[in-house]
Design a protein around this motif. Sequence first.
Motif, short mmCIF file in Angstrom:
data_model
loop_
_atom_site.label_atom_id
_atom_site.label_comp_id
_atom_site.label_asym_id
_atom_site.label_seq_id
_atom_site.Cartn_x
_atom_site.Cartn_y
_atom_site.Cartn_z
N ILE A 119 1.33 10.66 -1.26
CA ILE A 119 0.36 9.69 -0.74
C ILE A 119 0.48 8.34 -1.45
O ILE A 119 0.60 8.29 -2.68
N LEU A 120 0.44 7.27 -0.65
CA LEU A 120 0.35 5.93 -1.22
C LEU A 120 -1.08 5.43 -1.06
O LEU A 120 -1.79 5.83 -0.14
N THR A 121 -1.46 4.57 -1.98
CA THR A 121 -2.78 3.93 -1.80
C THR A 121 -2.63 2.80 -0.77
O THR A 121 -1.51 2.38 -0.46
N LEU B 290 7.21 3.91 7.09
CA LEU B 290 6.22 4.80 6.47
C LEU B 290 5.36 5.48 7.52
O LEU B 290 5.06 6.68 7.43
N GLU C 198 12.93 -3.29 -0.73
CA GLU C 198 11.90 -2.38 -0.23
C GLU C 198 12.21 -0.95 -0.63
O GLU C 198 11.32 -0.20 -1.04
N GLU D 129 12.29 10.06 -0.69
CA GLU D 129 11.21 10.94 -1.14
C GLU D 129 11.71 12.38 -1.27
O GLU D 129 11.36 13.08 -2.22
N LEU E 107 2.04 -3.52 -0.06
CA LEU E 107 3.12 -4.22 -0.76
C LEU E 107 4.40 -4.29 0.08
O LEU E 107 5.26 -5.12 -0.15
N PHE E 108 4.50 -3.41 1.08
CA PHE E 108 5.74 -3.34 1.87
C PHE E 108 5.73 -4.34 3.02
O PHE E 108 4.66 -4.73 3.51
N ASN E 109 6.95 -4.69 3.47
CA ASN E 109 7.04 -5.57 4.63
C ASN E 109 6.88 -4.75 5.91
O ASN E 109 6.80 -3.51 5.86
N GLU F 215 -0.80 -0.03 -2.28
CA GLU F 215 0.65 0.19 -2.36
C GLU F 215 1.30 0.00 -0.98
O GLU F 215 2.35 -0.61 -0.85
N GLU G 191 16.24 -8.03 1.17
CA GLU G 191 14.84 -7.60 1.26
C GLU G 191 14.76 -6.10 1.56
O GLU G 191 13.95 -5.38 0.99
N MET H 249 7.89 3.77 -6.78
CA MET H 249 6.58 4.40 -6.52
C MET H 249 6.71 5.92 -6.55
O MET H 249 5.89 6.61 -7.13
N MET H 250 7.76 6.42 -5.90
CA MET H 250 7.93 7.88 -5.83
C MET H 250 8.16 8.48 -7.21
O MET H 250 7.59 9.51 -7.56
N LYS I 136 4.89 8.57 -8.97
CA LYS I 136 3.96 9.55 -8.44
C LYS I 136 4.39 10.98 -8.74
O LYS I 136 3.58 11.86 -8.94
N PHE J 267 13.37 6.01 3.61
CA PHE J 267 12.28 6.46 2.74
C PHE J 267 12.26 7.99 2.69
O PHE J 267 11.95 8.58 1.66
N TYR K 68 -2.06 8.32 4.96
CA TYR K 68 -2.52 8.41 3.56
C TYR K 68 -4.05 8.28 3.43
O TYR K 68 -4.56 7.66 2.48
N ARG L 186 11.50 -0.60 -4.31
CA ARG L 186 10.05 -0.51 -4.53
C ARG L 186 9.55 0.90 -4.23
O ARG L 186 8.81 1.50 -5.01
N TYR L 187 10.01 1.45 -3.10
CA TYR L 187 9.55 2.78 -2.71
C TYR L 187 10.02 3.84 -3.73
O TYR L 187 9.27 4.75 -4.09
#
Lengths: 823, 85
Positions: B2-4, B19, A307, A385, B10-12, B7, A303, A314-315, A318, A381, B44, A310-311
């Motif tokens: 920036i995340l919405t 974050l 995660e 990033e 969605l994370f645990n 978004e 998991e 997204m990065m 973006k 993260f 954010y 997933r991050y």
Amino acid sequence: MSQKSIIETVNQIANHAKNNGIAHLNTQDQSLTQNVITLNNIETVNFGSCSYLGLEFNDKVKEAAKAAIDSYGTQFSSSRAYVSPIYYSQLEDKLSQIFDAPTIVTPTTTLGHIAAIPTLVSNQDAVILDHQVHNSVQTATAIVKSKNTHVELLRHNRMDLLEQRIIKLKEKYEKIWYMADGIYSMYGDATPVDEIYALMDKYPEFHFYVDDAHGMSCFGKNGRGYVLADRKIHPQMVVATSFAKAFATGGGALIFPTQEMAQLIRNVGGPMITSGPMQPSALGAAVAVADIHLSDAIKTYQEDLQENIRYTNMMLKKYDLPNLAESFSPIFFIAVSLPKVAYDIINRLKDDGFFLNIGIFPAVPIKNTGVRFTITRLHTFEQIENMVKAMAYHYPIVLEEHGITKSEIFKAFKMTPPEEKEAIVKVKQLVNQSQLNIESYSTIKKINEEEWNDHLGDNGTFDWKGLLLLEESFSKNELEHQNWIFDYIIIRDNNRKIVLATFLTTALSKDDMLMNKEVSYEIETVRLKDPSYMTSQTLSIGSPLTEGNHVYVDNDSKLAKGAWDLLLQKMSSIQEERNITNIIIRDLPNNDDNLDNYMIDNGLFKSAMPENCKITDLNWKDEETYFSNLSKNSKRHFRKNVTRNEHFFNTEIKSNLDDNEMQLYYELYVNTKNNSLALNTFKLPFKLFKNIAKDENWEIVSITLKPAFDDREIKKPIAMALCHKGRLNYTFVIAGLDYEFNTEFSSYRQLLWRIVERAGSTGYNNVNMGYTSTIEKRRFGAKIVETCGYMQVKDNYSLEALGTMSTSKTSEYDTNKRRILPI
Amino acid sequence: MILTKEEYCLFNIKSKIQLIEKDGRFITRRVCSDLYLITFYQIYGFYVETIYEMSTFKTLSADPVINIDIMQLYPPPLRQMNSIA
């Protein structure tokens, strides 16, 4: 692609990557704790690790490795066929629980393949390799191929084609093995497991061998991998996996549907008997990692990794970076296109403290080079990033520095392009930035004859008039492959002085042109139904019918490199415009390291050219003088094979022939062409022969048998050579033979002799003798001219499919001389 | 970057805390029933509330604030900040 070419090219690319500071690096750290490594005195976050769960730093695992050394020492040196340390049985028991199937441990995944594949696959079976299956599977398959097992290549993940091949092959073979990866190591995409299970259910002959190295631990119940995940192993499948990635200990495993099959491989799989076992430390660690897999902890680790994935996704989105990878996979691939761009981006990121990998040929097509990186559970993260942000900063800067547009990258990777025609705009930009001007013409008629001939007229048959003849001969023909598109490129400096001049042709070519004749024979049988099978549109410097140095470059000019840049950019824009598959730049001097590096940077890899033969110092006076200048062996050969047979023949020099007479010579050519599958080309149009017949710069050396030796009712020539008379060179371009007479009368040797004699007696000092038959031609005083070519292939599939079809009968000539040969 | 809010959701919880530590801004904190430490963050462009269980040393949730009225439960500095905003 042939093994030898692969080795040469990969060696060259690896050296180049090493010299660019992005490969063959060494860490400087005395100890590591997490994911920071020191390279060239810079602390860098490691984005190249395949230890996706970071288990190498798990305290229990480290302690287990140490304890195993304390108990068993650093090794237990005995073949497993005799005795194994206790850890093996512990590990195999635990793995059988993890996979819910009989499992055996192998020293490495590669050795696992070598143990399993030759044992499981017989020469009554067929093997279908996915185009992108891991090299280690291909290595093991080569063993069964050498025992005459049928092996073929399938376009990546094409299940529709797979089913077609199963239906076809099951008529002839007992089992059809499809070999694939669970998760592919470059783009991180996955094999369609559900569809493959459905095919196994549907066809009892169909079997699946899968390497799930990158899926192990990261996915599935108890970390059993991507393929098995929550499935039961299918009775028709075998899974190989690795402990050298997320499992973090080294070693590998094979998972079988039955205990009998597992025992069979254990008993007879070569490396299971003869290779050394895993070291106690690795085994002890593996037992501890297996325990983690059997506990709930593995779910947490999986998991955590997801995660981070997933991050990262997204990065990348973006920061607007073109990511080709699948969203669930820890492997990411940023599309870059040319190697030189990837080198620069990776180096800049390294300087900023991020270590990433390059994805380059042969793993991907050379123009699809990219920045490959991996994400592990250990990344934060913040690290992710910061890395993505740094890449997003450098990416456009490097692109601009190299004059690459995003549109070009999108097209190279078949992604939706942001703007059309950007490559054409790019040529204009390059012109504006440099002190060069580019002129592009579609016919030689628009170019000054004297200027062209002064720069390129003496290099072969492509003087002004020679090109006019080609243009007229290879246009408006009925068959597509007999129509070529010509492009003439002249690049001048601001003083109107030519810095570079050349011509290009766009023509359909056969992918198997230089493969061995068995391969071509097989392909030609398919072409009877599908004429376009294994053919490609190719943009080439020069033309398929010309040879020699086709590129004039003023190397004294400071703008020479800029002119090359401009030429390559122009070729790219033509490639995009006409949707051309291959680019070939050929007949360039061999052994030029700077040129090699320049071409690799620009996405072209070096490829051997066939040896070309040339007589450069004929100094003809008469036959006797010529003979006296030959070597001792050549003199013997000449006496035995030429002089002794001279009395059989009449030799005539023909020109200005009518169509009927020319038809006889065309038939001889067709005869030779049909007998030359080793050099498998498209048939030349008769129109070319008709035009040559009326051209004052061409003539035919024609050989007939004297009537006393020719008992045929209709007397016809038995050998001919179409020759071009240039200002300085006499060039033998096309041969035609009636093979019925060649063995008895050595008519080909007679032809070679008459070509030399004709050239000498008409005052030529230089005779271009062309490719092939080099041994024969050397006996007539020709010397080998070594040249090389550079290729860019949009899609590696054909190259690799041909390599797979190539049999062990492939000769050195066939394997070495790739597809850049003129007709 | 920036995340919405979608978004972020969605994370645990472990990732959400990461974050917040990376990109969030502490606003205020309160203790609830001597059992929970509840902290208010801005991240954010939206607010999140984390609930930390003191007896187990675990963060139970780190979710976006749905109803802004929840701010009434916090000490004055936050309310003042909000009114200024």
